[in-house]
Scaffold this active site. Sequence first.
Site, PDB file in Angstrom:
ATOM      1  N   ASN A   1      -1.517  -3.440  15.490  1.00 32.26           N
ATOM      2  CA  ASN A   1      -3.035  -2.885  14.358  1.00 32.26           C
ATOM      3  C   ASN A   1      -3.855  -2.775  16.263  1.00 32.26           C
ATOM      4  O   ASN A   1      -4.023  -3.489  16.890  1.00 32.26           O
ATOM      5  CB  ASN A   1      -3.278  -3.632  13.676  1.00 32.26           C
ATOM      6  CG  ASN A   1      -2.709  -2.643  13.125  1.00 32.26           C
ATOM      7  OD1 ASN A   1      -2.965  -3.108  11.617  1.00 32.26           O
ATOM      8  ND2 ASN A   1      -1.730  -2.219  12.705  1.00 32.26           N
TER       9      ASN A   1
ATOM     10  N   CYS B   1       2.934  -3.635  12.072  1.00 33.21           N
ATOM     11  CA  CYS B   1       2.612  -2.447  12.851  1.00 33.21           C
ATOM     12  C   CYS B   1       1.916  -3.233  14.039  1.00 33.21           C
ATOM     13  O   CYS B   1       1.360  -4.427  13.603  1.00 33.21           O
ATOM     14  CB  CYS B   1       1.860  -1.291  12.600  1.00 33.21           C
ATOM     15  SG  CYS B   1       3.596  -0.406  11.242  1.00 33.21           S
TER      16      CYS B   1
ATOM     17  N   HIS C   1      -1.206   1.934  16.177  1.00 32.74           N
ATOM     18  CA  HIS C   1      -2.072   2.416  15.358  1.00 32.74           C
ATOM     19  C   HIS C   1      -3.261   1.751  14.944  1.00 32.74           C
ATOM     20  O   HIS C   1      -3.389   1.213  15.289  1.00 32.74           O
ATOM     21  CB  HIS C   1      -1.659   3.244  13.960  1.00 32.74           C
ATOM     22  CG  HIS C   1      -0.778   2.077  12.802  1.00 32.74           C
ATOM     23  ND1 HIS C   1      -2.394   2.300  12.216  1.00 32.74           N
ATOM     24  CD2 HIS C   1       0.099   1.412  12.914  1.00 32.74           C
ATOM     25  CE1 HIS C   1      -1.610   0.996  11.237  1.00 32.74           C
ATOM     26  NE2 HIS C   1      -0.442   0.767  11.131  1.00 32.74           N
TER      27      HIS C   1
ATOM     28  N   TYR D   1       0.524  -1.065   0.256  1.00 29.57           N
ATOM     29  CA  TYR D   1       0.102   0.100   0.256  1.00 29.57           C
ATOM     30  C   TYR D   1       0.622   1.417   0.049  1.00 29.57           C
ATOM     31  O   TYR D   1       2.401   1.286  -0.215  1.00 29.57           O
ATOM     32  CB  TYR D   1      -1.366  -0.183   1.029  1.00 29.57           C
ATOM     33  CG  TYR D   1       0.093   0.180   2.700  1.00 29.57           C
ATOM     34  CD1 TYR D   1       0.730   0.926   3.383  1.00 29.57           C
ATOM     35  CD2 TYR D   1      -0.018  -1.758   2.991  1.00 29.57           C
ATOM     36  CE1 TYR D   1       0.820   1.421   4.424  1.00 29.57           C
ATOM     37  CE2 TYR D   1       0.001  -1.494   4.154  1.00 29.57           C
ATOM     38  CZ  TYR D   1       0.909  -0.074   4.996  1.00 29.57           C
ATOM     39  OH  TYR D   1       1.857   0.152   6.204  1.00 29.57           O
TER      40      TYR D   1
ATOM     41  N   ASN E   1      12.058   2.024  11.770  1.00 29.94           N
ATOM     42  CA  ASN E   1      11.961   1.271  10.870  1.00 29.94           C
ATOM     43  C   ASN E   1      10.742   1.547  10.128  1.00 29.94           C
ATOM     44  O   ASN E   1      10.583   1.169   9.677  1.00 29.94           O
ATOM     45  CB  ASN E   1      12.404  -0.230  11.487  1.00 29.94           C
ATOM     46  CG  ASN E   1      11.443  -0.876  12.556  1.00 29.94           C
ATOM     47  OD1 ASN E   1      10.365   0.089  12.603  1.00 29.94           O
ATOM     48  ND2 ASN E   1      11.725  -1.811  12.322  1.00 29.94           N
ATOM     49  N   GLY E   2       9.982   2.126  10.485  1.00 29.82           N
ATOM     50  CA  GLY E   2       8.059   2.173  10.297  1.00 29.82           C
ATOM     51  C   GLY E   2       7.295   1.120  11.260  1.00 29.82           C
ATOM     52  O   GLY E   2       5.815   1.474  11.275  1.00 29.82           O
TER      53      GLY E   2
END
Length: 397
Positions: free
Chosen positions: A345, A343, A325, A306, A320-321
């Site tokens: 979630n 991540c 969230h 994405y 590193n991202g």
Amino acid sequence: MVRVNRIRFSVALVITALLAVVALVAGCTVGGSSGGGQAAAPTTEAAPVAQVTYTPGPDATDVAPTAPISVSVTGGTLQGVALTTADGRAVTGSLDPSSTTFTVGEPLGYGATYTWSGSAVGTDGKTVPVEGTVTTVQPSSVTSVSTNIGDGQTVGVAAPIILTFDDVVADKAAVEKAITVTTTPPTVGSWAWLPDEQGSRLHWRPQNYWTPGTAVHVDAKLYGVNYGDGAYGESDVTLDFSIGRNQVVIADATSHRMQVVRDGETVMDIPVSYGQGNEDRNVTRSGIHVVTEKYEDFLMSNPPYYENVRERWATRISNNGEFIHANPLTTGVQGSSNVTNGCINLSTEDAQTYFQMAMYGDPVEVSGTRIDLSAADGDIYDWAVDWATWQSWSALA
């Protein structure tokens, strides 16, 4: 008869001549003036007793602007002493109670010449001038530094102190010696130099998490410090901050849940989804992460999956991202499966609740995944380094 008379006459003449010579010699020894008296002895004036000493020496060059600079006298006192700039301004200084030592009381500038003036009056009443110059070093460059924590900020218990230099520091030991960290209560900690990037990075972390309420003072006296290779420190840096409450995120990927523990009490226990393990890039890293940033709205990209997707209530935990969230698309599997791209979630409601209680420096302890957090994952991986190794990264170790 005639010959005898001639001989006697010649002898008499010789005797008379010898007597005249003796008289002349005697006259040169005793005389010395037309009046026949003795010559006056030459007079020598005694040297002044006041002895002036300069630190550094008179007309010194390449002086560090923060080096001790003074002038002192023995056998007398100083009067009207000053060190002045090229435009005539007297630098700050002080004379000791005995009026025998004048000490400069402010840092000098780089690449400038200063002039001594004044005098020393000896116990014999004789005056000796105070004179000469002090010329400071001219750096080939000056290096600035920034900090990760703002003055007066309150941070979480895992926050390191980070000094980021705008250039590579060659003499890291000299820089480290110029910095002190004072904590109340006392805290065991150490500096460590992380690998240079565009510039050098110096981190200080405690051996264990900070004690809540700790007051921290950083005093970096970097102006005038020789960084090596012709570079010098641009300015001093001071920093005062405090440690807030003890809030730790416990994130076990195998349980598909996340707990928020504040001061020993669990305040959140929620279902989440972690990074799936199909590719290394999608694996949430195990280890102690540190909260660094928060965004109510954030555009995230992870090609080819994405690009520029708007995510809500995003709390960054690694450079590193990795974020914690909201992701409404994974709500159906949160608590039962790990399907995200690295991540953590949460539901929108849970993400907002956590976002509002998160603070810079909070630890996020992730476990249960197959890849550990490391230097490859960003700027703060301090807690992934064991304590003995961390200490060895100090330039003074």
